[in-house]
Design an enzyme around this catalytic site. Structure first.
Site, PDB file in Angstrom:
ATOM      1  CD  GLN A 101       0.676   4.011 -13.627  1.00  0.00           C
ATOM      2  OE1 GLN A 101       0.775   2.992 -14.292  1.00  0.00           O
ATOM      3  NE2 GLN A 101       1.528   4.311 -12.659  1.00  0.00           N
ATOM      4  N   GLY A 159       1.163   8.998 -12.281  1.00  0.00           N
ATOM      5  CA  GLY A 159       2.439   8.283 -12.320  1.00  0.00           C
ATOM      6  C   GLY A 159       3.558   9.066 -11.639  1.00  0.00           C
ATOM      7  CG  ASP A 161       3.436   7.786  -7.164  1.00  0.00           C
ATOM      8  OD1 ASP A 161       3.207   7.850  -8.388  1.00  0.00           O
ATOM      9  OD2 ASP A 161       3.582   6.711  -6.577  1.00  0.00           O
ATOM     10  CD  GLU A 392      11.005   3.040  -7.890  1.00  0.00           C
ATOM     11  OE1 GLU A 392      11.586   2.749  -6.818  1.00  0.00           O
ATOM     12  OE2 GLU A 392       9.780   3.231  -7.973  1.00  0.00           O
TER      13      GLU A 392
HETATM   14  C1  GLC Z   1       5.582   4.251  -8.635  1.00  0.00           C
HETATM   15  C2  GLC Z   1       5.730   5.318  -9.718  1.00  0.00           C
HETATM   16  C3  GLC Z   1       4.805   5.005 -10.860  1.00  0.00           C
HETATM   17  C4  GLC Z   1       5.094   3.606 -11.378  1.00  0.00           C
HETATM   18  C5  GLC Z   1       5.037   2.574 -10.248  1.00  0.00           C
HETATM   19  C6  GLC Z   1       5.519   1.196 -10.670  1.00  0.00           C
HETATM   20  O1  GLC Z   1       4.332   4.280  -8.065  1.00  0.00           O
HETATM   21  O2  GLC Z   1       5.488   6.584  -9.198  1.00  0.00           O
HETATM   22  O3  GLC Z   1       4.949   5.955 -11.885  1.00  0.00           O
HETATM   23  O4  GLC Z   1       4.213   3.254 -12.385  1.00  0.00           O
HETATM   24  O5  GLC Z   1       5.841   2.977  -9.177  1.00  0.00           O
HETATM   25  O6  GLC Z   1       6.812   1.253 -11.177  1.00  0.00           O
END
Ligand code: GLC
Length: 425
Positions: A101, A159, A161, A392
């Site tokens: 990541q 990160g 997605d 989030e």
């Molecule tokens: C999701 C996000 C990622 C993050 C993860 C945990 O997958 O896209 O960037 O690290 O959640 O929060």
């Protein structure tokens, strides 16, 4: 109000602390995530430096022999998450996922080391070779052609997605062998705020591919159906390399310093040469399998300033794009261009604001002396958290919180970035 939020932010970090490592949020993400932990460590550093170090140290317990630091460390099997350790099949003593990541860690380690050099010296020195090995792994296996740009082998590695950046390259991923599976994310969060089933099928197809080649880094780089140079990872690593260089110099690691310096120089020219798009007037991703530049502006395009990229052409375009988008939304920085047809204000990485990305853009702007834009993005982040809590992610249009709640990295961003107004002189 801010004091109250400080207390809430600290309690979220403490509640999501499962004993030396912090999960992003209960239910939806019950394990340790890589870049989440880096931001969380900065949050902890605002009130507990020792705990900040611990967060990074536990993350590195999952490091592979080839240097890779995985995106998830699975400590206890938790049925509320899919795909768990058995699906990844990585055969590590401490189960992990099979790719990495964005490497925010070196930057954070430098920060917490500089916050108290005496207390941090031994711990920073112990982490230094591990971080160096990880960065070396990125340069070797995610930039095998030596272009100076870093590829991701899976959207999860970026990160970001389901950003529209990956839509084109993901079409090349064959899903015909994906076995039936049951998603867990949509039982925690409204499906309209999450990736689509078609996305998930492809996510799993890449995991199947990685497992079928034993997650061998060389083979993955050569044959993975998805291999896309990501402005986000490229800029975050360039920034992290600069911070790692500062640590190398502080510790008298001359040979390492030389090696890191070369990575930095390669990335400075590589990013402009391979990720800059005259058409989009910004930094975009490049599908390395098809050698094709993508066409959209994302929040990652603005991380160039965090990476310290600065020249006349890109600076002027940066300011124009920033101001154009700032006029279109109530809250910066949307993860995708709000004037593009693929923008969706509540769907994950296709529009929502992510506080961690804002913190990096804001920091870059502050360091570049652009105090006005730095404060706009800082104040927007603060307003989002004040109105909608530690969500989030957030709608850039309405400011509504979305996805999971009581989120560790949003709490951390409050503590180290959003709560601190940037003076304008
Ligand atoms: C999701 C996000 C990622 C993050 C993860 C945990 O997958 O896209 O960037 O690290 O959640 O929060």
């Amino acid at each position: 109000m801010p004091e109250n939020l400080d207390t809430q932010a600290r309690s979220i970090l403490k509640e999501n602390d499962l004993g030396g490592y912090t999960i992003p949020t209960k239910g939806l993400y019950p394990y340790q995530w890589n870049w989440d932990s880096a931001f969380v460590a900065r949050g902890f550093a605002s009130f507990d430096l020792d705990r900040a170090w611990k967060e990074i140290e536990t993350l590195f317990e999952g490091q592979w022999d080839d240097g890779m630091v995985p995106h998830i460390v699975f400590r206890k099997d938790d049925p509320s998450y899919f795909p768990g350790p058995a699906v990844w099949g990585t055969n590590q003593a401490l189960p992990t996922s099979g790719h990495s990541q964005p490497p925010v860690v070196a930057t954070v380690v430098r920060d917490i080391y500089e916050a108290d050099r005496e207390a941090g010296e031994a711990r920073a020195r112990a982490l230094f070779p591990k971080i160096l090995a990880w960065h070396r792994w990125f340069h070797r296996f995610r930039d095998p052609g030596g272009l100076g740009v870093i590829a991701v082998i899976h959207p999860w590695e970026s990160g970001r997605d389901n950003t529209p950046d990956w839509d084109g390259p993901m079409r090349a991923v064959d899903t015909s062998n994906v076995k039936p599976y049951v998603r867990k994310d949509t039982s925690h969060v409204d499906p309209s705020m999450r990736p689509l089933k078609a996305d998930y099928d492809r996510y799993l197809a890449i995991v199947d591919f990685g497992r079928s080649c034993g997650w061998d880094a060389e083979q993955v780089a050569r044959d993975c159906p998805f291999f896309v140079a990501d402005p986000g990872t490229t800029f975050i690593l360039l920034r992290a390399d600069r911070d790692l260089l500062a640590l190398a110099q502080a510790f008298g690691e001359d040979e390492a310093a030389q090696e890191i310096q070369e990575w930095i120089e390669r990335a400075e020219t590589g990013a402009i040469k391979h990720l800059w798009s005259d058409e989009a007037e910004g930094f975009v991703s490049r599908d390395l399998r098809k050698n094709k530049l993508m066409d959209g502006i994302s929040s990652a395009s603005f991380l160039s300033v965090y990476a310290g990229i600065s020249d006349e052409q890109t600076n002027a375009a940066f300011a124009r794009q920033f101001d154009r988008i700032a006029e279109k939304v109530s809250y910066l920085m949307p993860s995708w261009d709000p004037e593009d047809s693929r923008f969706e204000h509540l769907r994950y990485w296709r529009g929502p604001v992510w506080a961690v990305v804002n913190s990096m853009i804001g920091r870059g702007l502050l360091e570049a002396g652009d105090l006005k834009r730095a404060e706009r993005i800082r104040a927007d982040t603060a307003r989002l958290i004040e109105t909608s809590g530690f969500a989030e992610y957030f709608s850039p249009v309405t400011g509504a919180g979305a996805g999971g709640g009581t989120f560790s990295w949003t709490a951390a961003v409050w503590l180290f970035f959003a709560r601190h107004e940037i003076p304008q002189d």
